[in-house]
Design a protein around this motif. Structure first.
Motif, mmCIF file in Angstrom:
data_model
loop_
_atom_site.group_PDB
_atom_site.id
_atom_site.type_symbol
_atom_site.label_atom_id
_atom_site.label_comp_id
_atom_site.label_asym_id
_atom_site.label_seq_id
_atom_site.Cartn_x
_atom_site.Cartn_y
_atom_site.Cartn_z
ATOM 1 N N PRO A 96 -0.169 -1.357 3.866
ATOM 2 C CA PRO A 96 -0.159 -2.382 2.834
ATOM 3 C C PRO A 96 -1.541 -2.564 2.219
ATOM 4 O O PRO A 96 -2.546 -2.138 2.777
ATOM 5 N N SER A 162 6.737 -4.190 2.804
ATOM 6 C CA SER A 162 5.947 -3.905 1.594
ATOM 7 C C SER A 162 6.519 -2.720 0.833
ATOM 8 O O SER A 162 6.494 -2.685 -0.400
ATOM 9 N N HIS A 305 2.176 -7.106 -3.266
ATOM 10 C CA HIS A 305 1.348 -7.822 -2.296
ATOM 11 C C HIS A 305 1.373 -9.323 -2.570
ATOM 12 O O HIS A 305 1.422 -10.137 -1.640
#
Length: 368
Positions: A96, A162, A305
């Motif tokens: 991520p 993610s 994100h």
């Protein structure tokens, strides 16, 4: 044409990326870095002479055009900032993005200021079924998208989740997030590669002109729908994108049921076979050369994100969270630190690595 010089740090994942780079024309893996000297030595088949156990030493001694960061998430920000200070042409940082929103924004700002191209390692954007699905959605195969539903049975929101959120955004054409509403549970002392992790979570994000992405992680399988699948409902039809893991990570089937007469059904064998690691590296090299853009540009990938951190912030505040997200630290880490999320079942454990290293004991090197 001058060869692109590449350095790779974090060989647990980075060895595969280095192999992918070595298949690309016009690029050379000049240096490898990992704090684990045994892992570094085990990468001998790569035939890379310059090897380092300290990231800063590699950056100082090598003249690199591209830095590939495949270390643990908690090291992403400091490594990207250190690499950007040397002004390579590009940096590809594994997903991520970072551990919080402040880190991600700082990484992007510093790279922009230093004129460094920053990409995030969401290689799923090269999967043929997702590329085709994106084109079909753009062409109106299901009309205006209303909802996207996706679920992953295990792996944490910041890690496996993610991928799902980023891929949902990609298929929709990368719309802007508008708001997020989420909830989570953390009753065990759970970590993922040393980063604090929830036990399970779910959320709904509104993006673009009101399309809603519904997602959940670690709650379990979503009935008959395959783990990691996407179900897209539009005004004029439905789309199903389902992974076929036994055929490889990039293997998905794609089904469209459309009121507009654009129905189709594609098995993985009906779509091109690709190595997504090679594809992302080839595109990164072309981006550095100015030949094309990158679908993994950090300016785009920061959207997923923001949704993740917005989900944590919603769980922390018990409110609907509007974008842009103003909270820069990790809401999940804050809830754990201040006792808001109390552990009912003691015993710190890591879902990726048996040994959890305290952050203050880590060098800027490997993926431990």
């Amino acid at each position: 044409m001058q060869s692109i010089s590449v350095g790779v740090v974090g060989l647990r994942r980075g060895e595969r990326l280095a192999k992918a780079i070595q298949t690309c024309d016009g690029a050379e893996v000049r240096a490898l870095c990992d704090q684990d000297s045994i892992r570094l030595a085990a990468a001998e088949p790569l035939e890379v002479e310059n090897r380092y156990t300290h990231f800063d030493e590699m950056l100082d001694r090598e003249d690199l055009d591209l830095v590939v960061i495949a270390a643990a998430t908690r090291l992403h920000a400091e490594m990207v900032l250190a690499a950007a200070a040397r002004k390579p042409a590009g940096i590809l940082c594994e997903k991520p993005f970072a551990t919080n929103m402040g880190e991600a924004e700082a990484m992007l700002a510093v790279c922009d200021r230093s004129e460094v191209k920053l990409a995030i390692g969401f290689q799923g954007r090269h999967y043929p079924a997702l590329v085709r699905a994106r084109d079909l959605v753009a062409d109106g195969a299901v009309g205006r998208p209303l909802t996207v539903s996706t679920s992953v049975a295990e792996g944490g929101l910041l890690n496996q989740g993610s991928h799902l959120i980023d891929r949902a955004l990609y298929v929709l054409g990368d719309p802007e997030p508008r708001w997020v509403l989420g909830q989570l549970q953390r009753e065990t002392d759970r970590y993922e590669r040393g980063t604090v992790c929830e036990d399970l979570c779910m959320g709904i994000a509104s993006v673009g002109e009101g399309t809603r992405i519904a997602f959940d992680c670690d709650i379990g399988h979503a009935g008959p729908v395959a783990d990691g699948a996407f179900v897209i409902a539009g005004e004029d039809g439905m789309m199903f994108i389902e992974p076929c893991r036994e055929l490889g990570l990039a293997a998905y089937s794609l089904t469209v049921v459309s009121a507009a007469g654009k129905s189709l059904e594609l098995a993985p064998g009906d779509l091109p076979e690709v190595n997504a690691d090679v594809e992302q590296m080839a595109e990164m090299i072309a981006w550095i050369r100015g030949e094309t853009g990158s679908r993994q540009d950090a300016h785009v990938c920061i959207k997923s994100h923001a949704i993740i951190m917005g989900t944590y912030e919603s769980a922390r505040t018990h409110t609907l969270v509007h974008m842009p997200l103003l909270t820069k630290e990790s809401p999940l880490a804050s809830m754990v630190a201040d006792g808001h999320l109390r552990v009912r079942y003691p015993g710190r454990y890591d879902i990726r690595h048996r040994t959890v290293f305290e952050p203050e004991k880590l060098d800027m090197t490997s993926s431990h």
